[in-house]
Design a protein around this motif. Structure first.
Motif, PDB file in Angstrom:
ATOM      1  N   ALA A 279       0.837  -1.208   0.000  1.00 57.19           N
ATOM      2  CA  ALA A 279       0.000   0.000   0.000  1.00 57.19           C
ATOM      3  C   ALA A 279       0.870   1.256   0.000  1.00 57.19           C
ATOM      4  CB  ALA A 279      -0.939  -0.007   1.206  1.00 57.19           C
ATOM      5  N   ILE A 280       1.999   1.217   0.725  1.00 58.50           N
ATOM      6  CA  ILE A 280       2.917   2.366   0.679  1.00 58.50           C
ATOM      7  C   ILE A 280       3.368   2.585  -0.751  1.00 58.50           C
ATOM      8  CG2 ILE A 280       5.200   3.198   1.350  1.00 58.50           C
ATOM      9  CD1 ILE A 280       4.869   1.783   3.991  1.00 58.50           C
ATOM     10  N   GLY A 281       3.707   1.476  -1.422  1.00 61.43           N
ATOM     11  CA  GLY A 281       4.144   1.574  -2.814  1.00 61.43           C
ATOM     12  C   GLY A 281       3.092   2.239  -3.671  1.00 61.43           C
ATOM     13  N   LEU A 282       1.871   1.760  -3.563  1.00 59.96           N
ATOM     14  CA  LEU A 282       0.796   2.317  -4.385  1.00 59.96           C
ATOM     15  C   LEU A 282       0.516   3.758  -3.984  1.00 59.96           C
ATOM     16  CD1 LEU A 282      -1.267   1.833  -6.555  1.00 59.96           C
ATOM     17  CD2 LEU A 282      -2.852   1.007  -4.837  1.00 59.96           C
ATOM     18  N   ASN A 283       0.658   4.059  -2.696  1.00 65.85           N
ATOM     19  CA  ASN A 283       0.400   5.409  -2.230  1.00 65.85           C
ATOM     20  C   ASN A 283       1.410   6.387  -2.823  1.00 65.85           C
ATOM     21  OD1 ASN A 283      -1.162   7.183  -0.799  1.00 65.85           O
ATOM     22  ND2 ASN A 283      -1.041   5.997   1.092  1.00 65.85           N
ATOM     23  N   ILE A 284       2.643   5.942  -2.988  1.00 61.26           N
ATOM     24  CA  ILE A 284       3.649   6.804  -3.606  1.00 61.26           C
ATOM     25  C   ILE A 284       3.212   7.172  -5.014  1.00 61.26           C
ATOM     26  CG2 ILE A 284       5.973   6.761  -4.582  1.00 61.26           C
ATOM     27  CD1 ILE A 284       6.846   5.283  -2.044  1.00 61.26           C
ATOM     28  N   LEU A 285       2.723   6.172  -5.730  1.00 56.66           N
ATOM     29  CA  LEU A 285       2.354   6.404  -7.122  1.00 56.66           C
ATOM     30  C   LEU A 285       1.034   7.180  -7.217  1.00 56.66           C
ATOM     31  CD1 LEU A 285       3.094   5.802 -10.038  1.00 56.66           C
ATOM     32  CD2 LEU A 285       1.759   3.724  -9.886  1.00 56.66           C
ATOM     33  N   THR A 286       0.032   6.718  -6.499  1.00 61.22           N
ATOM     34  CA  THR A 286      -1.305   7.299  -6.642  1.00 61.22           C
ATOM     35  C   THR A 286      -1.515   8.477  -5.699  1.00 61.22           C
ATOM     36  OG1 THR A 286      -2.106   5.110  -7.246  1.00 61.22           O
ATOM     37  CG2 THR A 286      -3.751   6.745  -6.656  1.00 61.22           C
ATOM     38  N   GLY A 287      -1.123   8.297  -4.446  1.00 58.68           N
ATOM     39  CA  GLY A 287      -1.367   9.349  -3.465  1.00 58.68           C
ATOM     40  C   GLY A 287      -0.426  10.528  -3.629  1.00 58.68           C
ATOM     41  N   TYR A 288       0.836  10.257  -3.903  1.00 62.70           N
ATOM     42  CA  TYR A 288       1.801  11.365  -3.991  1.00 62.70           C
ATOM     43  C   TYR A 288       1.989  11.867  -5.401  1.00 62.70           C
ATOM     44  CZ  TYR A 288       3.017  10.757   0.890  1.00 62.70           C
ATOM     45  OH  TYR A 288       2.964  10.712   2.255  1.00 62.70           O
ATOM     46  N   CYS A 289       1.994  10.940  -6.387  1.00 58.67           N
ATOM     47  CA  CYS A 289       2.281  11.413  -7.749  1.00 58.67           C
ATOM     48  C   CYS A 289       1.010  11.532  -8.590  1.00 58.67           C
ATOM     49  CB  CYS A 289       3.290  10.492  -8.407  1.00 58.67           C
ATOM     50  SG  CYS A 289       4.043  11.186  -9.877  1.00 58.67           S
ATOM     51  N   GLY A 290      -0.125  11.068  -8.059  1.00 58.86           N
ATOM     52  CA  GLY A 290      -1.388  11.270  -8.760  1.00 58.86           C
ATOM     53  C   GLY A 290      -1.615  10.376  -9.962  1.00 58.86           C
ATOM     54  N   GLN A 291      -0.855   9.297 -10.081  1.00 57.53           N
ATOM     55  CA  GLN A 291      -1.040   8.386 -11.216  1.00 57.53           C
ATOM     56  C   GLN A 291      -1.835   7.174 -10.733  1.00 57.53           C
ATOM     57  OE1 GLN A 291       0.418   9.610 -14.140  1.00 57.53           O
ATOM     58  NE2 GLN A 291       0.835  11.292 -12.721  1.00 57.53           N
ATOM     59  N   VAL A 292      -3.086   7.075 -11.170  1.00 51.89           N
ATOM     60  CA  VAL A 292      -3.921   5.968 -10.702  1.00 51.89           C
ATOM     61  C   VAL A 292      -3.405   4.661 -11.303  1.00 51.89           C
ATOM     62  CG1 VAL A 292      -6.243   5.051 -10.566  1.00 51.89           C
ATOM     63  CG2 VAL A 292      -5.874   7.505 -10.619  1.00 51.89           C
TER      64      VAL A 292
ATOM     65  N   SER B   8      -5.126  -6.007  -6.613  1.00 47.72           N
ATOM     66  CA  SER B   8      -4.925  -4.608  -7.001  1.00 47.72           C
ATOM     67  C   SER B   8      -6.050  -3.725  -6.481  1.00 47.72           C
ATOM     68  CB  SER B   8      -4.868  -4.475  -8.525  1.00 47.72           C
ATOM     69  OG  SER B   8      -3.806  -5.224  -9.027  1.00 47.72           O
ATOM     70  N   PHE B   9      -7.267  -4.215  -6.642  1.00 49.18           N
ATOM     71  CA  PHE B   9      -8.406  -3.427  -6.171  1.00 49.18           C
ATOM     72  C   PHE B   9      -8.327  -3.226  -4.664  1.00 49.18           C
ATOM     73  CE2 PHE B   9     -10.946  -4.637 -10.063  1.00 49.18           C
ATOM     74  CZ  PHE B   9     -10.990  -3.345 -10.528  1.00 49.18           C
ATOM     75  N   SER B  10      -8.051  -4.307  -3.938  1.00 50.86           N
ATOM     76  CA  SER B  10      -8.081  -4.158  -2.483  1.00 50.86           C
ATOM     77  C   SER B  10      -6.968  -3.220  -2.034  1.00 50.86           C
ATOM     78  CB  SER B  10      -8.013  -5.524  -1.794  1.00 50.86           C
ATOM     79  OG  SER B  10      -6.720  -6.024  -1.812  1.00 50.86           O
ATOM     80  N   LEU B  11      -5.822  -3.224  -2.747  1.00 51.06           N
ATOM     81  CA  LEU B  11      -4.764  -2.274  -2.381  1.00 51.06           C
ATOM     82  C   LEU B  11      -5.204  -0.838  -2.642  1.00 51.06           C
ATOM     83  CD1 LEU B  11      -1.669  -4.247  -3.605  1.00 51.06           C
ATOM     84  CD2 LEU B  11      -2.018  -3.395  -1.306  1.00 51.06           C
ATOM     85  N   LEU B  12      -5.913  -0.651  -3.753  1.00 57.43           N
ATOM     86  CA  LEU B  12      -6.395   0.691  -4.062  1.00 57.43           C
ATOM     87  C   LEU B  12      -7.389   1.155  -2.992  1.00 57.43           C
ATOM     88  CD1 LEU B  12      -5.933   2.761  -6.298  1.00 57.43           C
ATOM     89  CD2 LEU B  12      -7.984   1.924  -7.406  1.00 57.43           C
ATOM     90  N   PHE B  13      -8.257   0.232  -2.574  1.00 57.34           N
ATOM     91  CA  PHE B  13      -9.208   0.578  -1.509  1.00 57.34           C
ATOM     92  C   PHE B  13      -8.462   0.919  -0.221  1.00 57.34           C
ATOM     93  CE2 PHE B  13     -12.366  -2.471  -3.696  1.00 57.34           C
ATOM     94  CZ  PHE B  13     -12.615  -1.514  -4.649  1.00 57.34           C
ATOM     95  N   MET B  14      -7.381   0.163   0.039  1.00 59.83           N
ATOM     96  CA  MET B  14      -6.626   0.413   1.266  1.00 59.83           C
ATOM     97  C   MET B  14      -6.132   1.851   1.320  1.00 59.83           C
ATOM     98  SD  MET B  14      -4.282  -2.931   1.652  1.00 59.83           S
ATOM     99  CE  MET B  14      -5.071  -4.532   1.739  1.00 59.83           C
ATOM    100  N   ILE B  15      -5.558   2.343   0.200  1.00 55.59           N
ATOM    101  CA  ILE B  15      -5.010   3.689   0.289  1.00 55.59           C
ATOM    102  C   ILE B  15      -6.105   4.743   0.256  1.00 55.59           C
ATOM    103  CG2 ILE B  15      -2.756   3.023  -0.615  1.00 55.59           C
ATOM    104  CD1 ILE B  15      -3.554   4.440  -3.216  1.00 55.59           C
ATOM    105  N   ILE B  16      -7.239   4.419  -0.378  1.00 54.49           N
ATOM    106  CA  ILE B  16      -8.331   5.397  -0.375  1.00 54.49           C
ATOM    107  C   ILE B  16      -8.916   5.505   1.032  1.00 54.49           C
ATOM    108  CG2 ILE B  16     -10.634   5.908  -1.247  1.00 54.49           C
ATOM    109  CD1 ILE B  16      -9.724   4.668  -3.907  1.00 54.49           C
TER     110      ILE B  16
END
Lengths: 354, 443
Positions: free
Chosen positions: A63-76, A265-273
């Motif tokens: 989730a940290i990994g995905l958060n870097i991409l989606t949460g910090y860099c805005g790339q879904v 993938s979906f559950s990770l996306l839900f985790m960061i949301i």
């Protein structure tokens, strides 16, 4: 009262730039680390380790990994499961083909390979944005799933397509019992979370956030979109790759590509949301929420002695879990991490709010 | 704002705290804990429900009729896996320590969960029975002591199915030049039979097509278009849940004769053929045991369980294919415990003791009579090296109303399969760094 920084003066730049500028936060973090590293191993049951602590730590890393991409860099991205699979299978292949390699090196290589694949699939992000990028990364997910199910060399010609690893050792120390595995994972996750936290506070992280907030403006002030976006993809996939390798090696031990399918993938996306976009803490909270709430809901009726059929409990679990997600999103759209932040603000004034 | 904050924060805290609540303490009772991993929801529920009902009903019947096994009451707890491996592992971890002696044994009822549990079982010393499914390597008990694919592995199933087809075309020699397609669930379950079918294709000279269907199997148009193009002589079906009924409907849509479809024993139950209606008529599948609810054991289940209002399922579903499969699984489990009790005493047993019981399981013709299962199953005898106990199945056909047995028991060709199993087990042992037991020395 307890949580007031009055009297704490910052006398140097280093003090001003500390991760936890307030002494109370440092104490809290230290206590948390002591609890995680000392108290938990002394008290936890096997169930707590294998069903709760180990999976939530590993998924928090992803989730940290995905958060870097989606949460910090805005790339879904919807490809995190695929990048985890790259990590898992790279680690597996290295492990069986070069058995003398140290486990830490294997994990590092798993991350590196995932980063490479992530960069390749990140290239379209220079042209497409938002939903369209999500679709492109979805393609990565399906493609990687397909590769690991269809290229026999990658799963060592196992007749059923399922692979596994034996007991593991690091520098001669066994990583076999739940306690050993937990401590090993805790060390890696703590270290990588620290690195992530520092990355997002550095110029790299600020460049990511500039791209996220408005990429044209960022370009005008001199941030190169190519390097910035691809570095976000690389770092994010590195984290996903390491966590995929940990998930396969230390949690599942035997796995098939389905362990890293689109649902992951979906559950990770839900985790960061749910946890909070653009927050390292949120990744941990979100992972715990998505993983633990269903397990917990599943155990409530039997624990209370309510005689419900297994199917009803399972349906209730889905309904309540769904309702909880909506509830949290309505009362706090910025995620659970934001709740913690608001709580801290309130604590500063407590017990004399103005 | 504050109230709302408190409400959300409170909810979060309660959730977090409750998630780590410890298990309730267990009384030291004369009880044997029987965990049941089930899936009563999700795309595989149509098949998971009757199996789980049959399993629980049989155990309940023993409790009601005999007061358990030799006076040791069976305590049943179900855990929903949804056929997902991670949830299955969570269930296993949750249930393995319950009861006075821990879980007696596990029936994962999913190849994926079996794979995961096979790594954990030796550590926790809890045996895993995978009746008619699971990992083929486990048939070699010298390498895999803790898993038992009793009554048949998928390799045996593939061999039996091909044996039947060869009889139907008029001998093995006639298989040459034929074309046989395998439509399979794209998971370890579906992939298991492929090595044997490849080998048979080589040996007998038929052409073998592999057609995977992705989970959960409701989208098969492309697969069946390929079948329409290639026109294979026979289609083997290795599906589960909604995939089975979808396959039969798609076969009807491309006009592939259902008489030339042969399903594995997991693709030959009522929920698979009923949705297709008339389209399913003529569909064939392997049968591990008979259908029907005429045996004495069924009578006892109706009398002691359903008449007392303790039945898990619907009365009229007693005797369906998967219900009986669940019952058989319960029979094997309880007979293994009975066997172990003869050695270790009539008290709650640990997983390790139950394992001995499974390995020394010997259900004779006379015992089958005592159990009230005449005609339903064949005698089974396991040993240290043989965890399968021979594999025999019949072929049955759906006539639109019921399953009709077509053939006598067909035995899997162990002469060909056993060396393959041993080679696979050796490779498995090397990968997992297991030293094989010497079966000559075990008691």
């Amino acid at each position: 009262m307890l949580y007031r920084e009055a009297g704490q003066f910052k006398a140097s730049y280093a003090a001003d730039q500390a991760i936890f500028p307030i002494a109370q936060d440092r104490v809290l973090m230290a206590i948390l680390l002591v609890v995680a590293a000392v108290v938990v191993p002394l008290t936890a049951t096997q169930y707590l380790y294998t069903a709760i602590l180990i999976p939530s730590l590993i998924l928090a890393l992803a989730a940290i990994g995905l958060n870097i991409l989606t949460g910090y860099c805005g790339q879904v991205s919807l490809g995190t499961g695929g990048f985890m699979a790259v990590g898992a299978y790279t680690a597996y292949n290295l492990f069986i083909r070069v058995p003398e390699l140290n486990l830490l090196l294997v994990l590092l290589a798993a991350g590196a390979m995932a980063a490479l694949v992530g960069v390749i699939f990140g290239i379209p992000s220079l042209r497409i944005k938002g939903f369209y990028l999500a679709v492109a990364t979805l393609a990565a997910q399906f493609f990687l799933d397909w590769v690991f199910a269809r290229v026999p060399w990658l799963y060592n010609y196992s007749p059923s397509g399922s692979v596994g690893v034996p007991d593991l050792y690091v520098f001669g120390f066994p990583v076999i019992t739940p306690t050993q595995r937990y401590l090993f994972i805790l060390a890696i996750v703590a270290l990588m979370a620290l690195v992530a936290k520092n990355l997002v506070r550095s110029s790299v992280g600020r460049a990511w956030m500039a791209i996220r907030d408005m990429d044209i403006a960022a370009e005008i002030i001199g941030i190169r979109p190519l390097q910035t976006k691809l570095s976000a993809f690389a770092v994010s996939s590195f984290y996903a790759g390491v966590s995929g390798a940990l998930w396969a090696f230390l949690h599942l031990k035997s796995w098939e590509p389905a362990a890293f399918d689109i649902n992951r993938s979906f559950s990770l996306l839900f985790m960061i949301i749910i946890g909070g976009l653009g927050s390292i803490l949120g990744s941990f909270i979100g992972a715990a929420f998505i993983l633990l709430v269903p397990i917990f809901l599943n155990q409530v009726p039997p624990a209370l002695g309510i005689p419900l059929s297994t199917a009803t409990i399972s349906h209730l679990e889905f309904m309540i879990f769904g309702a909880l997600i909506i509830f949290f999103l309505i009362v706090e759209p910025h995620g659970l991490a934001r709740l913690w932040q608001i709580g801290k603000e309130k604590l500063r004034l407590w017990p004399f709010p103005h | 704002m504050t109230r709302r904050l408190l409400a959300t924060a409170g909810a979060a805290v309660v959730l977090a705290a409750a998630a780590v609540l410890p298990d309730p303490a267990w009384a030291q009772a004369n009880e044997q804990f029987m965990p049941v991993l089930v899936y009563r929801t999700g795309p595989y529920a149509v098949n998971g429900i009757p199996f789980a009902d049959g399993y629980s009903d049989y155990l309940n019947m023993l409790n009601e009729r005999d007061g358990g096994i030799n006076g040791v009451k069976l305590v049943i707890e179900e855990c929903e896996t949804g056929y997902a491996t991670d949830r299955g592992v969570e269930c296993y971890e949750r249930l393995k320590g319950k009861g006075p002696t821990g879980a007696a044994l596990f029936n994962p009822l999913s190849t994926g969960i079996t794979y995961a549990l096979m790594d954990r079982a030796p550590v926790d010393k809890i045996p895993v029975i995978t009746m008619g499914y699971g990992r083929t390597e486990a048939a070699d008990g010298s390498v895999v002591p803790w898993a038992f694919p009793i009554l048949g592995t998928y390799w045996s199933a593939a061999d039996i199915a091909m044996n039947y087809i060869s009889k139907e075309v008029g001998g093995v020699a006639k298989l040459k030049g034929k074309r046989i397609a395998l439509v399979y669930h794209d998971s370890p379950y579906g992939k298991e039979p492929i090595p044997v079918l490849r080998k048979l294709a080589q040996d007998y000279g038929f052409r073998f097509d592999e057609l995977p269907v992705t989970h959960p199997g409701v989208e098969q148009k492309a697969t069946w278009l390929q079948i329409r193009q290639n026109r294979p002589d026979y289609v083997l079906l290795w599906g589960w849940g909604v995939m089975n009924s979808t396959s039969i409907k798609e076969a009807a849509a491309v006009n592939f004769p259902r008489e030339r479809m042969v399903g594995v024993w997991w693709s030959g139950a009522e929920p698979d053929v009923r949705p297709g209606g008339d389209q399913s008529k003529g569909y064939k599948a392997l049968a591990l045991h008979t259908t029907g609810s005429g045996a004495t054991a069924h009578e006892d289940i109706r009398r002691f369980v359903y008449d007392r209002g303790k039945g898990k399922g619907k009365r009229e579903e007693i005797g369906e294919v998967l219900y009986n499969r669940g019952m058989m699984n319960a029979v094997l489990a309880t007979e293994a415990i009975r066997t172990a009790q003869e050695r270790y005493g009539k008290k709650p047993l640990t997983g390790e003791q139950v394992r001995w019981g499974i390995e020394n399981l010997n259900i004779t013709e006379a015992r089958i009579q005592d159990l009230g299962l005449v005609g339903m199953m064949r005698p089974v005898k396991l040993s240290c090296s043989d965890h399968e106990g021979g594999s025999r199945a019949r072929v049955h056909q759906w006539d639109g109303q019921k399953w009709v047995i077509l053939t006598d028991w067909i035995e899997a060709n162990q002469k060909m399969l056993r060396p393959m199993v041993e080679a696979a087990a050796k490779k498995y042992g090397e990968e997992k760094k297991i030293t094989a037991r010497d079966c000559a020395k075990t008691s």
